[in-house]
Scaffold this active site. Structure first.
Site, mmCIF file in Angstrom:
data_model
loop_
_atom_site.group_PDB
_atom_site.id
_atom_site.type_symbol
_atom_site.label_atom_id
_atom_site.label_comp_id
_atom_site.label_asym_id
_atom_site.label_seq_id
_atom_site.Cartn_x
_atom_site.Cartn_y
_atom_site.Cartn_z
ATOM 1 N N ARG A 178 0.841 -1.201 0.000
ATOM 2 C CA ARG A 178 0.000 0.000 0.000
ATOM 3 C C ARG A 178 0.871 1.245 0.000
ATOM 4 O O ARG A 178 1.863 1.331 0.721
ATOM 5 C CB ARG A 178 -0.910 0.012 1.221
ATOM 6 C CG ARG A 178 -1.643 1.333 1.452
ATOM 7 C CD ARG A 178 -2.469 1.278 2.719
ATOM 8 N NE ARG A 178 -3.053 2.564 3.070
ATOM 9 C CZ ARG A 178 -2.621 3.360 4.053
ATOM 10 N NH1 ARG A 178 -1.574 3.002 4.779
ATOM 11 N NH2 ARG A 178 -3.221 4.513 4.312
ATOM 12 N N THR A 228 -5.814 -0.099 10.379
ATOM 13 C CA THR A 228 -5.512 0.905 11.401
ATOM 14 C C THR A 228 -5.094 0.300 12.742
ATOM 15 O O THR A 228 -5.869 -0.399 13.405
ATOM 16 C CB THR A 228 -6.675 1.886 11.653
ATOM 17 O OG1 THR A 228 -7.193 2.348 10.404
ATOM 18 C CG2 THR A 228 -6.179 3.083 12.453
ATOM 19 N N LYS A 281 -12.887 3.214 1.125
ATOM 20 C CA LYS A 281 -12.541 3.288 2.533
ATOM 21 C C LYS A 281 -13.729 3.859 3.309
ATOM 22 O O LYS A 281 -14.176 4.974 3.045
ATOM 23 C CB LYS A 281 -11.295 4.165 2.721
ATOM 24 C CG LYS A 281 -10.048 3.583 2.079
ATOM 25 C CD LYS A 281 -8.860 4.518 2.197
ATOM 26 C CE LYS A 281 -8.413 4.692 3.633
ATOM 27 N NZ LYS A 281 -7.195 5.561 3.708
ATOM 28 N N ARG A 319 -9.727 20.154 7.276
ATOM 29 C CA ARG A 319 -8.549 20.398 8.102
ATOM 30 C C ARG A 319 -8.473 21.866 8.497
ATOM 31 O O ARG A 319 -9.015 22.738 7.809
ATOM 32 C CB ARG A 319 -7.260 19.997 7.367
ATOM 33 C CG ARG A 319 -7.053 18.493 7.247
ATOM 34 C CD ARG A 319 -5.711 18.138 6.650
ATOM 35 N NE ARG A 319 -5.520 16.704 6.631
ATOM 36 C CZ ARG A 319 -4.998 15.989 7.613
ATOM 37 N NH1 ARG A 319 -4.575 16.617 8.708
ATOM 38 N NH2 ARG A 319 -4.881 14.689 7.526
#
Length: 482
Positions: free
Chosen positions: A33, A277, A219, A70
């Protein structure tokens, strides 16, 4: 050969030498990945080239950065962040111009944030390290109360649980990386923050315009994606349960149940599912994982996911090879407890009922007879994905007539994909694969196997099943070939 659950390892351009990648591959890595959020196309190109030097069987996945909220960069004098205490009031405003934040006004990189976020919402900063409560909306500003003290840093992530934000499906940066991935003949795009089918379709549009074989992994990182999982499954090739942002958006106690829900949805849809994760997070700096981490990996494998993923453990950790070896050992051990495959499961999203029934029968045969392996050939990978969904406890050897299909099956449970030039007929395919497996000592002449084949060409899918030992099947194929 010792495990059926696949392992995905994240590779950084700072540590991607062929020798290192080969060590990960030999330890049990099936796919590499690349996280586009942390590198340039040039750095990503180096990773791709080095992976391909090691083996053409390793699938390559690149993550998009995805549409995310963000905080902007800090203004001069505030580079060290803005300290806040519980009860303080801070003001947030959206911007499309990347205006610098300061102690008077904190900017978010979404110009419509005040329109979409209602009073009473909770805003989580830096993966939940800071919690802000929206007391009121004042013009184009959100007036927030600090719920817990800390420091607000520039460029940190912002999550707003339970609020649907109107973000673009594909950012300009994502589009550049998607086109780069197509140029490099990458195998998978893992698109971040997929919330609805339109997010998948936006990526698919770019891929189809370029006539690429690259596949999309969606995802799932927020509640909106969980809520819309059925429509997402209609459009995607695979699912990654990305528990980092998902764990911020959803209360921690609901994460295990949400993971199980998504895994079951994917398996019944014959869609590969990846758990990601912090699976062995302490191995970034320690040679041994915690017992809780081992249990986390084992739990995912007990749920029969297709693949488990390592992130910082292999991208920048001190024990990357050991992390892959640990994950492989856990997979092999837990899989011993899987006494029964999923043969009673009802598959959905079926596009070839004959193939589905033959695959179910093949897996059932491995329970009733001393079958050593299942052997198939596949043009599109469909038969392999169907077999993977039933979670056979015997290895499935899939002869693929396209290298891209071989790598696509690299993330499917229990499938050992092998590339071959197309055979003239079924006998040619069968002889070549049986000779190959005997040479590798994966099968012997006496072993009983199940063969799925097609009488109407590989493109039409499987149409018959045959059971016999290797010697008799070889003899029959040689006789028919004459």
């Amino acid at each position: 050969m010792d495990k059926k659950t696949k392992i995905i390892a994240t590779i950084s351009d700072k540590h991607c030498e062929p020798e290192f990648i080969r060590a990960l591959y030999e330890a049990g890595m099936n796919a590499a990945r690349i996280n586009s959020a942390h590198l340039t196309p040039e750095g990503a190109t180096t990773i791709v080239e080095n992976v391909r030097k090691v083996s053409e069987q390793i699938a390559i996945i690149i993550d998009t950065k995805g549409p995310e909220i963000r905080i902007t960069g800090m203004a001069p004098g505030f580079e060290a962040g803005i300290p806040v205490s519980t009860g303080d009031i801070v003001r947030l405003r959206g911007t499309s111009e990347d205006l610098p934040s300061n102690n008077e006004l904190i900017y978010l990189n979404d110009g419509h944030i005040s329109r979409d976020v209602p009073a009473g919402s909770v805003i989580l900063v830096d993966d939940g390290e800071l919690e802000l409560y929206v007391r009121e909306k004042r013009g184009d500003e959100l007036v927030c109360e600090v719920r817990n003290g800390g420091v607000i840093y520039g460029r940190k992530s912002v999550n707003i649980p339970g609020v649907a934000i109107d973000l673009p499906s594909v950012t300009e940066r994502d589009a550049r990386f998607i086109n780069w991935a197509i140029d490099m003949d990458i195998d998978f795009i893992a698109h971040s923050f997929v919330r609805k089918k339109e997010d998948v379709l936006a990526v698919k549009k770019i891929i189809e315009e370029r006539n690429s074989t690259i596949k999309i992994i969606s995802k799932i990182e927020n509640q909106e994606g969980v809520n819309n999982i059925d429509e997402i499954l209609d459009e995607t090739y695979g699912i990654m349960v990305a528990r980092g942002d998902l764990g911020v958006e959803i209360p921690a106690e609901r994460i295990p149940g949400t993971q199980r829900f998504l895994v079951n949805k994917c398996i019944e849809s014959k869609i590969p599912v990846i758990i990601a994760t912090q699976m062995l997070h302490t191995m970034i700096s320690n040679p041994r994982p915690t017992r809780a981490e081992i249990s986390d990996v084992a739990n995912a494998i007990y749920q029969r996911v297709d693949a488990v993923m390592l992130s910082g453990e292999t991208a920048n950790g001190d024990y990357p090879v050991e992390a892959v070896e640990t994950m492989a050992r856990v997979a092999a051990e837990v899989e011993k407890d899987h006494s029964n495959p999923n043969i009673e499961m009802n598959l959905v999203r079926i596009n070839n009922e004959i193939t589905a029934q033959l695959c179910r029968s093949a897996v059932r045969a491995t329970l009733n007879l001393p079958v050593k392996a299942i052997v198939i050939d596949t043009l599109s990978g469909r038969t392999g994905r169907y077999l993977a969904a039933f979670r056979s406890q015997k290895p499935v050897f899939a002869v693929c007539y396209r290298k891209s299909v071989m790598r696509h099956l690299a993330i499917s449970y229990g499938i050992h994909a092998i590339y071959s030039e197309p055979s003239i007929n079924h006998e040619g395919f069968l002889l070549s694969i049986l000779y190959y497996l005997e040479e590798k000592k994966w099968l012997s002449k006496e072993d009983l196997i199940v063969v799925l084949g097609g009488s109407f060409g590989a493109a039409k899918g499987a149409s018959f099943m045959e059971i016999g030992n290797v010697l008799n099947l070889e003899h029959k194929a040689l006789t028919n070939a004459k």
